[in-house]
Each structure stands twice: as C-alpha cells, then as structure tokens.
Design a protein around this motif. Structure first.
Motif, mmCIF file in Angstrom:
data_model
loop_
_atom_site.group_PDB
_atom_site.id
_atom_site.type_symbol
_atom_site.label_atom_id
_atom_site.label_comp_id
_atom_site.label_asym_id
_atom_site.label_seq_id
_atom_site.Cartn_x
_atom_site.Cartn_y
_atom_site.Cartn_z
ATOM 1 N N ALA A 162 0.827 -1.186 0.000
ATOM 2 C CA ALA A 162 0.000 0.000 0.000
ATOM 3 C C ALA A 162 0.873 1.252 0.000
ATOM 4 O O ALA A 162 0.450 2.303 -0.416
ATOM 5 N N ALA A 163 2.094 1.161 0.496
ATOM 6 C CA ALA A 163 3.060 2.252 0.551
ATOM 7 C C ALA A 163 4.442 1.620 0.502
ATOM 8 O O ALA A 163 4.578 0.417 0.729
ATOM 9 N N PRO A 164 5.479 2.409 0.181
ATOM 10 C CA PRO A 164 6.825 1.821 0.133
ATOM 11 C C PRO A 164 7.212 1.167 1.447
ATOM 12 O O PRO A 164 7.282 1.831 2.486
ATOM 13 N N GLY A 165 7.435 -0.116 1.412
ATOM 14 C CA GLY A 165 7.854 -0.840 2.601
ATOM 15 C C GLY A 165 6.732 -1.441 3.411
ATOM 16 O O GLY A 165 6.997 -2.139 4.389
ATOM 17 N N VAL A 166 5.472 -1.199 3.037
ATOM 18 C CA VAL A 166 4.337 -1.765 3.761
ATOM 19 C C VAL A 166 3.767 -2.928 2.952
ATOM 20 O O VAL A 166 3.323 -2.742 1.818
ATOM 21 N N LEU A 167 3.785 -4.110 3.542
ATOM 22 C CA LEU A 167 3.315 -5.318 2.873
ATOM 23 C C LEU A 167 2.171 -5.928 3.665
ATOM 24 O O LEU A 167 2.240 -6.021 4.900
ATOM 25 N N LYS A 168 1.144 -6.341 2.938
ATOM 26 C CA LYS A 168 0.012 -7.035 3.554
ATOM 27 C C LYS A 168 -0.467 -8.095 2.578
ATOM 28 O O LYS A 168 -1.230 -7.801 1.653
ATOM 29 N N LEU A 169 0.009 -9.313 2.760
ATOM 30 C CA LEU A 169 -0.295 -10.413 1.860
ATOM 31 C C LEU A 169 -1.161 -11.437 2.572
ATOM 32 O O LEU A 169 -0.948 -11.735 3.750
#
Length: 250
Positions: A162-169
C-alpha cells in the motif's frame, strides 16, 4: 605555466576528491536515521509435500514442499535519502536431517520494493527545467508515464504494497519450493518461517535484517512463525485404495 592537460587533471582530481567525500558523508548519514519502528509478522496457511521433479532441470523425482502464508510488515523506516531499493524475502528454517542439530535455510518468496522517485532526480529536474516543446513528444511521454504508472500500480497491488515498505499479503503462494539433497522432506519437524530484508543504498554498505548473520544489520522486529511440521506424503496407491473402497461401499 601549467599546460591545459595539467589543469584538466587537477580539476578532475579535485572533483573526484569532493565526490568521494560527499558520498562518504551520505553513507554515514544513515546512522542518524532510526529504524526501530520496523515490524513484521508471518503466518503459515497451508503446506503440501509432493513427489516429483521440482525443477525442469531435475534429473530424478524427489520430495519437495510448497507453502502458502500470510505476511504483514511495515518496513517504511528503512527508506531514507540513501535508499535505492529494498529486497524483502521469506525463508524457511528446518533441520538438515531428521536427527541433525544443524539447520538449513531456504528462501521461499522474495520481492524488490523500489524507493519513491525523488523530486530532485535527473528525470524530475529535466522535466521541470527542460519540458518537452513539441506536442508529439509530450504526448508520447505522457503515454509512457501513464503506462509506467499503471505497471507500477499493478506491481504494488500484486506485491500487496500500500506504501513503500508496507506489505500485507493474504494466502500468498510461495515462489520457490524447498527440498533436500536426500530427496526426503515428508514429516520433517521443527520448521519455521521468518522474514528478512536487505537495504540496497545508492552509496555505502548493504544493510541486513537482524538474525541474518551478515553485518551491518538494521534494528527491527523480525517476524517468525510458530513451529510446524511438514505433512506426510500421500502416495497414489493410497488414493487408489480409498477410491476403490468408496466404490465398493456404493
């Protein structure tokens, strides 16, 4: 009097010295940027053990495990003025053999997150001070920019960023399977998944995640899943017998 060649060499030498000095300051300045807000969490969703050829170049059949997992990570503190891109990976840790005290590590998934484009980059400054003069060039450039933005958006959506460095898988399929030189992976115990990263700067040393065994290391919470075991291998004969028994009952 100095010749023109001597003057050019002197100017070039002075420029090189200044450039190296500025690069050294840029590399050392990241030490003033805190990275203690990093969080990551990984959870196993599904594990399967299959017997076959895990790669097209495999010469024989062997057992290998494939996984699905959930990943939540906030690695945004790793992005600063000297960050070019971030390499994020999830790796599995498991005993080298059933009765061994050594541990093997295998990467099952990875991705590269590029840093946002700076307003002082070469392309941004060129567009600001030397805009396109012809309509054709401007139209073509806008098309290329739109296409690039669309591709980047698809990539970020695919990677869950959603943003650089933010992961939600969620229920992410592993890119790579894990195996062993012995060809046996079924019923392997004490397996865990962990999150790791590598900060690739514009200038300076590569920074690694804690627990990676490499230096220098950043701060942060490295997510590790609960200990789990690999399931048993289901043979075709077992499936055929079950199907035959079901047919007999009908």
């Amino acid at each position: 009097m100095h010749s023109a060649l001597n003057r050019v060499q002197a100017v070039f030498g002075f420029f090189t010295t200044v450039a190296l000095f500025v690069a050294g300051l840029a590399a050392l300045s990241v030490l003033l940027y805190p990275t203690d807000g990093i969080t990551s969490n990984v959870k196993v969703r599904d594990v399967k053990v299959t017997k076959g050829r895990p790669h097209y170049y495999s010469t024989k059949k062997e057992e290998y495990a494939t996984m699905r997992f959930d990943l939540d990570a906030d690695l945004s503190p790793l992005f600063n003025w000297n960050t070019k891109q971030l390499f994020v990976y999830v790796y599995a840790s498991y005993p080298t053999s059933p009765n061994s005290n050594t541990t093997s590590h295998s990467v099952i998934w990875d991705t590269i997150i590029s840093a946002p484009e700076s307003p002082y980059s070469v392309d941004a400054l060129r567009e600001r001070f030397f805009p396109s003069t012809t309509t054709t060039k401007a139209g073509n450039k806008n098309k290329r920019t739109a296409k690039k933005s669309s591709t980047a958006a698809k990539t970020n959506t695919k990677n869950g960023a959603a943003a650089p460095g933010v992961l939600k898988l969620r229920d992410q399929k592993a890119k790579y399977s894990i195996g062993d030189v012995s060809g046996k992976m079924a019923e392997r115990e004490n397996v865990t998944l962990s999150v790791g990263w590598n900060v690739q700067p514009w200038v300076g040393a590569l920074w690694w995640s804690p627990g990676s065994g490499s230096v220098p290391r950043t701060e942060g919470d490295v997510g590790t899943s609960k200990v789990f075991g690999l399931p048993a291998l289901k043979s075709r004969s077992t499936g055929a017998s079950a199907a035959a028994s079901a047919g007999a009952k009908v």
